[in-house]
Design a protein around this motif. Structure first.
Motif, mmCIF file in Angstrom:
data_model
loop_
_atom_site.group_PDB
_atom_site.id
_atom_site.type_symbol
_atom_site.label_atom_id
_atom_site.label_comp_id
_atom_site.label_asym_id
_atom_site.label_seq_id
_atom_site.Cartn_x
_atom_site.Cartn_y
_atom_site.Cartn_z
ATOM 1 N N LEU A 275 -26.415 35.684 -0.752
ATOM 2 C CA LEU A 275 -27.584 36.167 -0.019
ATOM 3 C C LEU A 275 -28.358 37.228 -0.794
ATOM 4 C CD1 LEU A 275 -29.206 35.905 2.596
ATOM 5 C CD2 LEU A 275 -27.744 37.678 3.582
ATOM 6 N N LEU A 276 -27.677 38.113 -1.479
ATOM 7 C CA LEU A 276 -28.369 39.155 -2.247
ATOM 8 C C LEU A 276 -29.263 38.532 -3.313
ATOM 9 C CD1 LEU A 276 -28.534 42.274 -2.436
ATOM 10 C CD2 LEU A 276 -26.795 42.144 -4.211
ATOM 11 N N GLN A 277 -28.759 37.526 -4.006
ATOM 12 C CA GLN A 277 -29.571 36.870 -5.026
ATOM 13 C C GLN A 277 -30.682 36.028 -4.408
ATOM 14 O OE1 GLN A 277 -27.585 35.287 -8.527
ATOM 15 N NE2 GLN A 277 -25.689 36.243 -7.805
ATOM 16 N N LEU A 278 -30.398 35.385 -3.266
ATOM 17 C CA LEU A 278 -31.426 34.606 -2.587
ATOM 18 C C LEU A 278 -32.569 35.520 -2.115
ATOM 19 C CD1 LEU A 278 -32.193 31.779 -1.433
ATOM 20 C CD2 LEU A 278 -31.082 32.508 0.683
ATOM 21 N N LEU A 279 -32.223 36.653 -1.511
ATOM 22 C CA LEU A 279 -33.242 37.601 -1.063
ATOM 23 C C LEU A 279 -34.019 38.189 -2.239
ATOM 24 C CD1 LEU A 279 -31.257 39.534 1.700
ATOM 25 C CD2 LEU A 279 -33.178 37.963 2.053
ATOM 26 N N HIS A 280 -33.348 38.334 -3.369
ATOM 27 C CA HIS A 280 -33.986 38.897 -4.557
ATOM 28 C C HIS A 280 -35.132 38.023 -5.063
ATOM 29 C CE1 HIS A 280 -34.435 41.408 -8.027
ATOM 30 N NE2 HIS A 280 -34.120 40.433 -8.861
ATOM 31 N N LEU A 281 -35.123 36.741 -4.716
ATOM 32 C CA LEU A 281 -36.226 35.866 -5.092
ATOM 33 C C LEU A 281 -37.519 36.264 -4.380
ATOM 34 C CD1 LEU A 281 -34.389 32.410 -4.994
ATOM 35 C CD2 LEU A 281 -34.989 33.775 -7.025
#
Length: 163
Positions: free
Chosen positions: A26-32
């Motif tokens: 989720l952290l990487q997905l939100l970082h997009l």
């Protein structure tokens, strides 16, 4: 004995799964979509806190704070190992030591009633964080301890996070 061991393994799996989902995926997905580090950590941590809302308002607040702390660790370490270990320690502490001694589960507390378990958990994590920050550089001499370098706009690169 076997029930306790099975419970400890279950807690390890549960905490590691939450770290993989929230700080890994989720952290990487939100970082997009979210480029500001502070906002990225806030959104991720609030979502993590909401997952624990069923245990009361104090658990919601404590897990949101833990979420920020875990995001910082993952950003610094570029992996999920240390955050997963602390997550396990915290859950083990709360389930076996604090809740076990009080004999009360979260369902026996009023939603808005202050639960000392959450405070004890925060103190425990604070002590772990302090020990981590004070001892890490001394123990790991020679290993780079630079934070992920944010850009001028406050963005950060989380592409290197591995599980």
């Amino acid at each position: 004995l076997w029930a306790g061991l099975a419970s400890a393994v279950s807690i390890l799996i549960q905490g590691t799964t939450e770290e993989v989902l929230f700080r890994g995926y989720l952290l990487q997905l939100l970082h997009l979509r979210i480029r500001k580090t502070w906002l990225l950590f806030a959104v991720n941590s609030i979502l993590f806190g909401l997952l624990h809302m069923g245990s009361g308002f104090d658990a919601l607040m404590a897990t949101t704070i833990f979420g920020v702390f875990f995001c910082l660790i993952v950003q610094r370490e570029q992996n999920l190992g240390f955050a997963s270990g602390l997550h396990f320690i915290n859950n083990f502490y709360v389930i076996f030591l604090l809740r076990g001694f009080s004999g009360r589960g979260p369902e026996e507390n009023s939603y808005w009633e202050f639960d000392w378990v959450a405070l004890g958990s925060l103190v425990t994590m604070g002590a772990c964080a302090f020990a981590y920050l004070m001892l890490r550089d001394r123990v790991l001499k020679g290993k780079s301890t630079d934070l992920v370098s944010p850009t001028v706009s406050g963005e950060t690169d989380l592409a290197g996070i591995t599980s």
